[in-house]
Design a protein around this motif. Structure first.
Motif, PDB file in Angstrom:
ATOM      1  N   VAL B 118       0.851  -1.198   0.000  1.00 54.18           N
ATOM      2  CA  VAL B 118       0.000   0.000   0.000  1.00 54.18           C
ATOM      3  C   VAL B 118       0.888   1.250   0.000  1.00 54.18           C
ATOM      4  N   GLN B 119       1.906   1.218   0.856  1.00 55.23           N
ATOM      5  CA  GLN B 119       2.827   2.358   0.931  1.00 55.23           C
ATOM      6  C   GLN B 119       3.473   2.622  -0.442  1.00 55.23           C
ATOM      7  N   ARG B 120       3.680   1.564  -1.218  1.00 53.70           N
ATOM      8  CA  ARG B 120       4.319   1.656  -2.530  1.00 53.70           C
ATOM      9  C   ARG B 120       3.537   2.532  -3.523  1.00 53.70           C
ATOM     10  N   VAL B 121       2.207   2.579  -3.420  1.00 53.98           N
ATOM     11  CA  VAL B 121       1.438   3.289  -4.442  1.00 53.98           C
ATOM     12  C   VAL B 121       1.226   4.782  -4.132  1.00 53.98           C
ATOM     13  N   VAL B 122       2.031   5.337  -3.225  1.00 53.84           N
ATOM     14  CA  VAL B 122       1.880   6.744  -2.818  1.00 53.84           C
ATOM     15  C   VAL B 122       0.424   7.001  -2.399  1.00 53.84           C
ATOM     16  N   LEU B 163      -3.173 -15.144  -7.230  1.00 51.03           N
ATOM     17  CA  LEU B 163      -2.312 -16.148  -7.866  1.00 51.03           C
ATOM     18  C   LEU B 163      -1.055 -15.509  -8.449  1.00 51.03           C
ATOM     19  N   SER B 164      -1.182 -14.277  -8.929  1.00 46.86           N
ATOM     20  CA  SER B 164       0.001 -13.602  -9.472  1.00 46.86           C
ATOM     21  C   SER B 164       1.048 -13.373  -8.390  1.00 46.86           C
ATOM     22  N   MET B 165       0.565 -13.062  -7.187  1.00 40.59           N
ATOM     23  CA  MET B 165       1.501 -12.788  -6.104  1.00 40.59           C
ATOM     24  C   MET B 165       2.195 -14.070  -5.635  1.00 40.59           C
ATOM     25  N   GLU B 166       1.489 -15.179  -5.816  1.00 39.97           N
ATOM     26  CA  GLU B 166       2.096 -16.458  -5.475  1.00 39.97           C
ATOM     27  C   GLU B 166       3.316 -16.696  -6.358  1.00 39.97           C
ATOM     28  N   VAL B 167       3.202 -16.293  -7.640  1.00 43.03           N
ATOM     29  CA  VAL B 167       4.303 -16.485  -8.588  1.00 43.03           C
ATOM     30  C   VAL B 167       5.338 -15.367  -8.443  1.00 43.03           C
ATOM     31  N   ASP B 168       4.840 -14.137  -8.275  1.00 35.43           N
ATOM     32  CA  ASP B 168       5.730 -12.987  -8.148  1.00 35.43           C
ATOM     33  C   ASP B 168       5.409 -12.244  -6.849  1.00 35.43           C
ATOM     34  N   PRO B 169       6.121 -12.587  -5.766  1.00 37.07           N
ATOM     35  CA  PRO B 169       5.825 -11.948  -4.473  1.00 37.07           C
ATOM     36  C   PRO B 169       5.975 -10.428  -4.509  1.00 37.07           C
ATOM     37  N   ASP B 170       6.669  -9.902  -5.507  1.00 36.38           N
ATOM     38  CA  ASP B 170       6.830  -8.451  -5.611  1.00 36.38           C
ATOM     39  C   ASP B 170       5.649  -7.753  -6.284  1.00 36.38           C
ATOM     40  N   PHE B 171       4.731  -8.537  -6.850  1.00 39.98           N
ATOM     41  CA  PHE B 171       3.543  -7.947  -7.483  1.00 39.98           C
ATOM     42  C   PHE B 171       2.875  -7.003  -6.482  1.00 39.98           C
ATOM     43  N   ASP B 198       4.044   5.312 -13.549  1.00 42.47           N
ATOM     44  CA  ASP B 198       4.797   4.576 -12.535  1.00 42.47           C
ATOM     45  C   ASP B 198       4.313   3.133 -12.424  1.00 42.47           C
ATOM     46  N   LEU B 199       2.992   2.968 -12.368  1.00 38.68           N
ATOM     47  CA  LEU B 199       2.439   1.622 -12.163  1.00 38.68           C
ATOM     48  C   LEU B 199       2.497   0.775 -13.431  1.00 38.68           C
ATOM     49  N   ALA B 200       2.546   1.433 -14.608  1.00 40.72           N
ATOM     50  CA  ALA B 200       2.656   0.682 -15.859  1.00 40.72           C
ATOM     51  C   ALA B 200       4.101   0.247 -16.090  1.00 40.72           C
ATOM     52  N   GLU B 201       5.037   1.129 -15.764  1.00 34.75           N
ATOM     53  CA  GLU B 201       6.444   0.809 -16.018  1.00 34.75           C
ATOM     54  C   GLU B 201       7.011  -0.174 -14.996  1.00 34.75           C
ATOM     55  N   ASP B 202       6.431  -0.222 -13.802  1.00 35.31           N
ATOM     56  CA  ASP B 202       6.891  -1.179 -12.792  1.00 35.31           C
ATOM     57  C   ASP B 202       6.589  -2.596 -13.285  1.00 35.31           C
ATOM     58  N   PRO B 203       7.609  -3.456 -13.415  1.00 38.45           N
ATOM     59  CA  PRO B 203       7.338  -4.820 -13.904  1.00 38.45           C
ATOM     60  C   PRO B 203       6.423  -5.614 -12.958  1.00 38.45           C
ATOM     61  N   HIS B 204       6.238  -5.103 -11.741  1.00 37.37           N
ATOM     62  CA  HIS B 204       5.332  -5.762 -10.791  1.00 37.37           C
ATOM     63  C   HIS B 204       4.044  -4.968 -10.640  1.00 37.37           C
ATOM     64  N   GLY B 205       3.758  -4.122 -11.636  1.00 33.06           N
ATOM     65  CA  GLY B 205       2.624  -3.197 -11.547  1.00 33.06           C
ATOM     66  C   GLY B 205       1.371  -3.724 -12.211  1.00 33.06           C
ATOM     67  N   ILE B 206       0.645  -2.803 -12.881  1.00 30.38           N
ATOM     68  CA  ILE B 206      -0.700  -3.151 -13.369  1.00 30.38           C
ATOM     69  C   ILE B 206      -0.711  -4.278 -14.402  1.00 30.38           C
ATOM     70  N   TYR B 207       0.404  -4.465 -15.149  1.00 29.16           N
ATOM     71  CA  TYR B 207       0.389  -5.516 -16.169  1.00 29.16           C
ATOM     72  C   TYR B 207       0.863  -6.865 -15.619  1.00 29.16           C
ATOM     73  N   ASP B 208       1.126  -6.904 -14.299  1.00 26.68           N
ATOM     74  CA  ASP B 208       1.536  -8.168 -13.672  1.00 26.68           C
ATOM     75  C   ASP B 208       0.313  -8.992 -13.256  1.00 26.68           C
ATOM     76  N   CYS B 209      -0.867  -8.395 -13.358  1.00 23.36           N
ATOM     77  CA  CYS B 209      -2.106  -9.109 -13.016  1.00 23.36           C
ATOM     78  C   CYS B 209      -2.461 -10.026 -14.170  1.00 23.36           C
ATOM     79  N   THR B 210      -2.836 -11.275 -13.850  1.00 25.04           N
ATOM     80  CA  THR B 210      -3.140 -12.230 -14.919  1.00 25.04           C
ATOM     81  C   THR B 210      -4.626 -12.367 -15.173  1.00 25.04           C
ATOM     82  N   HIS B 211      -5.424 -11.479 -14.560  1.00 29.62           N
ATOM     83  CA  HIS B 211      -6.839 -11.470 -14.915  1.00 29.62           C
ATOM     84  C   HIS B 211      -7.563 -12.733 -14.466  1.00 29.62           C
ATOM     85  N   CYS B 212      -7.186 -13.293 -13.305  1.00 33.89           N
ATOM     86  CA  CYS B 212      -7.755 -14.599 -12.931  1.00 33.89           C
ATOM     87  C   CYS B 212      -9.050 -14.487 -12.149  1.00 33.89           C
TER      88      CYS B 212
END
Lengths: 560, 376
Positions: B118-122, B163-171, B198-212
């Motif tokens: 939460v702190q990460r998203v300003v 599930l995305s966080m399970e694969v990428d804990p940094d998501f 910021d959230l688009a360029e972060d590899p753990h940002g909005i595009y890290d969601c797999t839409h599950c």
């Protein structure tokens, strides 16, 4: 030893607002809470927050409604301060990011609320308290000059040799270490004591810790007998249905289908003061016109569904999840239930208590702006206005004081007490058993209708429970999140609270606001237009009286 | 009427030096009471050392997130009778939430995961300049719109189920990104574009969601975190034309274009098109895309070798028989003036707009406040 200019205990709305105000003044601030701040019970305030912000409205009108709502027991100087400062407080919150409801012009929009002569309740759907609490927490996350001690359980206040507040002892819940905090000023913001009743709308954390700690430190309590029963709570578990429902147009019916408020408050109907509506419901139920489960019906179905979804969404969920009722299609059964502590630690307009350097704000305090009965949507306002004023005053007070150096013995004493509790043989009763007995006797005899016999019985029971609490046994012998231990400490706080409520209720031989004595059914201004102050004397509360401050409104008959 | 239920609770005492273990408790409750009521009864009557955070018992404070029969939920708004029906062998299985370290029994470390994200998203409003003298004047719908994200109680149930966080804990994850939408969607915030970039360029940002949809399914407050993430994506691309370095944008465009064209996904075209902003030709001109494609070569070979794909099915893609129906959906959605938003505060549970028109704001309220009886 952590030391701060201003140490705030409790991180709901009053505590967070006080912390931010003190930090703005340049004070070093620490804020302790036994739960993560967003878990605080301010969350549960659904309906909104009052302010005379519309050009057609006036703070005087808001103040008069509050005075009348209080059944003239509120201190009018404090009520004036609260109502004058309300509009600025709303605007401050709006600027910080609270997503208040807008009208068609995009300006702040209002809803109607009980006991009010104008629609002056500002709101965020029916999650107003939550929305404000989360926005203030955003500010705490932003300002790292406010040091957060989350999941720290405060066990006692510390005073210096001159009787000035000097800090507190707290236990870090996560690892069980006991810490001594030094502080030039301490602000109590730990909420009310609803858990001494069962059922209650209050969360499990509302155990009156701050009231009991201040009382034990020698600060007077005031008007403890004034306990609000909310008119619309679910029968089984005491869950709250917001007054906003009636504000949006919901009606109350008895089992015979009569809109019974016509008899009790022909003008304001369902939007009379809470004490009035609760008594009306209880009368209907007691006289056999309720449903077999001891309830009456709240009918929201005439409010348009679209409006329900945007403005009352939370109670749609409550109805569905906790009562199995779709409130958009059928009435829901409700009854009066314990809700709010009008009494508390006696303070003035700036949060000063009877102990120098000790402040109190929010539900823990009794300023008194609510007197005998709090109006809906005035509690959030109380927390914010007096939280801010306390924080500001405490920061100023701290500038003229040296940092105290309380001796370490405070911690070792507390440690010894708690070790004895943890190590005790399991001969005594369980915390949960004593707590259940307490909740039951309070709801039976110290509720909407009271009389001397019932109160004396309750007093006797509480004395017995206090004895039993001395040998209470716990199972958990560990240090990490020993919730069993915290339960035992809370039980002690709760019993002190309950004793004071009963003593106040026995003392006040009249009916005013939430205190209705069937053996003294009239309000008696000649004898009882005064506050009841309780101060710890030995191990019992000593009763004294203080004047109610009247400024411009003379007491008159109260009709809705 | 009271029934007897068995709770099978995952216990863990870090001070014991032993591993986590299961313990069963019998509790007596009516079926409509909650699993939390059951846990508290076991604690009150049998073992006071059972640890669980809980407070309001009304799904408002967000303390009691756990997993019940494997599903992340709040214990306080899960009926014990229904939980028993869904329980394997009749015992209701209660475990701590996932994706977060366990501290004791059912208590997890929210600070280490959830609050850090939460702190990460300003997470505070950043308006431009000094505030106005009165309130900010904003579109009423916009406030109702962000209220869905404001309704989040930070219980961590979606974090547990992600599930995305399970694969990428940094998501950054569903809850924190929903919190981000609360600012991006708030017209008073002056930094929507910066936030989105910021959230688009972060590899753990909005595009890290797999839409599950896992977060949407488990959220106890109907915040629908994934929907908020999708709205962040649409604002990023649609409103600000942000093309992120991770190719999240390109991938999404390739995906929708392919469905539009064929009605189903052409895996062989998806990768190259993703790297070329949706164009096969542009993909070949981009050195980075060629490198990435080359790196995927072993996967392609494995697919062919295992018979999962054949060169024919992979390369020669046929259209669906009723492809026109798919196109019609695209046309329908794209012909709307306003972006279609799924927001329960606006459209209600069953998605049908009932009752009065949207603006029951000012006027209707003033009407409703008329003294006493409000029968119209």
């Amino acid at each position: 030893m952590p030391s701060h200019d201003v140490l705030v205990i409790g991180a709901g709305l009053a505590g967070q607002r006080a912390a931010l105000a003190a930090a703005e003044e340049g004070a070093s601030v620490g804020i302790l809470s036994k739960v993560h701040p967003v878990r605080s019970h301010s969350n549960a305030a659904q309906g909104g927050i009052n302010a005379a912000l519309n050009p057609e409205d006036s703070w005087e009108s808001h103040a008069f409604d509050t005075v009348k709502g209080s059944d003239y027991l509120g201190d009018q100087d404090a009520i004036e301060v609260m109502c004058r400062e309300a509009p600025d407080e709303i605007l401050t919150l709006e600027h910080l990011g609270v997503t208040f409801h807008r009208n068609e012009e995009g300006r702040l929009g209002t809803r109607a609320f009980g006991g009010a002569s104008a629609a002056r309740t500002y709101y965020v759907a029916d999650i107003t308290g939550q929305a404000i609490l989360h926005v203030l927490y955003e500010q705490l996350m932003r300002h790292d000059e406010v040091y957060r001690y989350e999941e720290y359980f405060t066990t006692k206040l510390v005073l210096d040799d001159d009787g000035h507040a000097a800090g507190c002892v707290a236990r870090q819940m996560r690892d069980g270490t006991m810490e001594l905090f030094a502080a030039k000023t301490v602000i109590l913001a730990c909420g009310g004591n609803g858990q001494i009743y069962n059922p209650t709308t209050n969360a499990l954390i509302c155990t009156g810790d701050g009231i009991a700690m201040a009382y034990r430190a020698g600060a007077p309590l005031m008007d403890m007998e004034m306990v609000q029963y909310h008119p619309t709570t679910l029968a089984g578990n005491g869950l709250l249905i917001t007054e906003g429902a009636r504000g949006e147009g919901a009606h109350l019916y008895n089992a015979q289908g009569e809109r019974f408020m016509e008899k009790y408050a022909p003008n304001k109907m369902e939007l009379a003061s809470r004490d009035v509506v609760s008594r009306a419901e209880q009368t209907e139920i007691d006289e056999g016109r309720g449903f077999p489960d001891g309830t009456v019906a709240l009918d929201i179905t005439q409010v348009p569904r679209k409006r329900i979804h945007e403005a009352l969404r939370e109670i749609v969920n409550v109805g569905r999840d906790f009562a199995g009722v779709d409130i958009t299609r059928e009435p829901i059964h409700i009854k009066p239930g314990n809700h709010y502590t009008m009494g508390g630690v006696k303070t003035d307009k700036d949060g000063h208590t009877g102990v120098p350097g000790l402040y109190a704000a929010g539900e823990v305090a009794c300023v008194s702006v609510h007197g005998g009965n709090r109006l809906g949507a005035n509690s959030l306002l109380d927390t914010l206005v007096f939280g801010r004023r306390s924080g500001k005053d405490a920061a100023a007070h701290a500038r003229n004081h040296r940092m105290p150096e309380p001796p370490h013995s405070h911690v070792s004493d507390e440690e010894a007490t708690l070790s004895e509790l943890v190590g005790r043989d399991r001969d005594g009763r369980r915390v949960s058993e004593i707590r259940a007995d307490l909740g039951k006797v309070m709801d039976e005899h110290v509720a909407v209708f009271r009389d001397e016999d019932g109160l004396l019985e309750a007093a006797q029971t509480v004395q017995r429970l206090k004895e039993e609490a001395k040998t209470v046994a716990i199972d958990d012998k560990g240090t990490i999140f020993n919730q069993d231990l915290f339960g035992a400490i809370e039980l002690g706080f709760m019993l002190d609270n309950a004793e004071c409520v009963i003593v106040g209720a026995l003392e006040r031989k009249e009916s005013r606001g939430a205190q209705f004595r069937t053996d003294h059914p009239e309000r008696d201004d000649d004898e009882w237009l005064k506050h009841i102050d309780l101060t710890l004397d030995g191990d019992r509360p000593n009763v004294t009286y203080s004047e109610v401050t009247l400024t411009r409104w003379e007491p008159e008959e109260r009709k809705y | 009427m009271t029934e007897t239920y068995t709770l099978k609770i995952r216990r863990y005492d870090p001070e014991s030096g032993s591993a986590a273990y299961w313990e069963e408790f019998g509790v007596d409750l009516p079926p409509e009471r909650s699993v939390l009521d059951g846990i508290l009864q076991a604690r009150d009557r049998q073992d006071g050392s059972i640890a669980i955070r809980c407070s309001c018992q009304a799904a408002i404070c967000g303390s009691c997130g756990v997993r019940i029969n494997g599903k992340s939920r709040l214990a306080c708004n899960t009926k014990i009778g229904l939980a028993a029906e869904a329980a394997p062998n009749g015992a209701i299985v209660v475990e701590p939430m996932g994706n977060m370290p366990v501290l004791k029994d059912l208590i997890v470390d929210m600070d280490a995961v959830h609050w850090k994200k939460v702190q990460r998203v300003v997470p505070w409003l950043l308006p431009e300049g000094d505030p106005p003298e009165r309130e900010y004047i904003v579109d009423p719908e916009s406030m109702i719109d962000v209220t869905q994200a404001m309704a989040c109680i930070h219980c961590g149930v979606c974090v547990s189920a992600c599930l995305s966080m399970e694969v990428d804990p940094d998501f950054i994850g569903p809850a924190a990104l929903a919190k981000a939408y609360r600012f991006v969607g708030d017209p008073r915030d002056a930094h929507a574009e910066d936030r989105l970039l910021d959230l688009a360029e972060d590899p753990h940002g909005i595009y890290d969601c797999t839409h599950c949809f896992a977060c949407v399914e488990v959220c106890p407050k109907d915040v629908a975190p994934m929907n908020q993430i999708m709205r962040l994506r649409r604002r990023a691309t649609g409103d600000y034309g942000i093309k992120d370095a991770n190719n999240g944008y390109g991938h999404e465009k390739a995906f929708t274009d392919l469905i539009h064209k064929y009605g189903w996904l052409s895996e062989a075209q998806l990768l190259p098109k993703s790297y070329g902003d949706g164009s096969l030709i542009r993909a070949q001109l981009k050195p980075a895309a060629v490198r990435e494609l080359a790196a995927k070569f072993p996967t392609i070979v494995r697919g062919l070798a295992s018979g999962k794909v054949s060169p024919k099915t992979a390369l020669i893609h046929h259209k669906l028989r009723d492809q026109d129906e798919i196109r019609r959906i695209y046309d329908e959605v794209e012909s709307k003036d306003d972006r279609l938003e799924l927001n329960l505060y606006i459209i209600g549970e069953d998605g049908s707009e009932e009752g009065e028109a949207a603006g029951s704001g000012g006027g209707a309220e003033e009407g409703a406040m008329a003294e006493g009886g409000q029968e119209s």
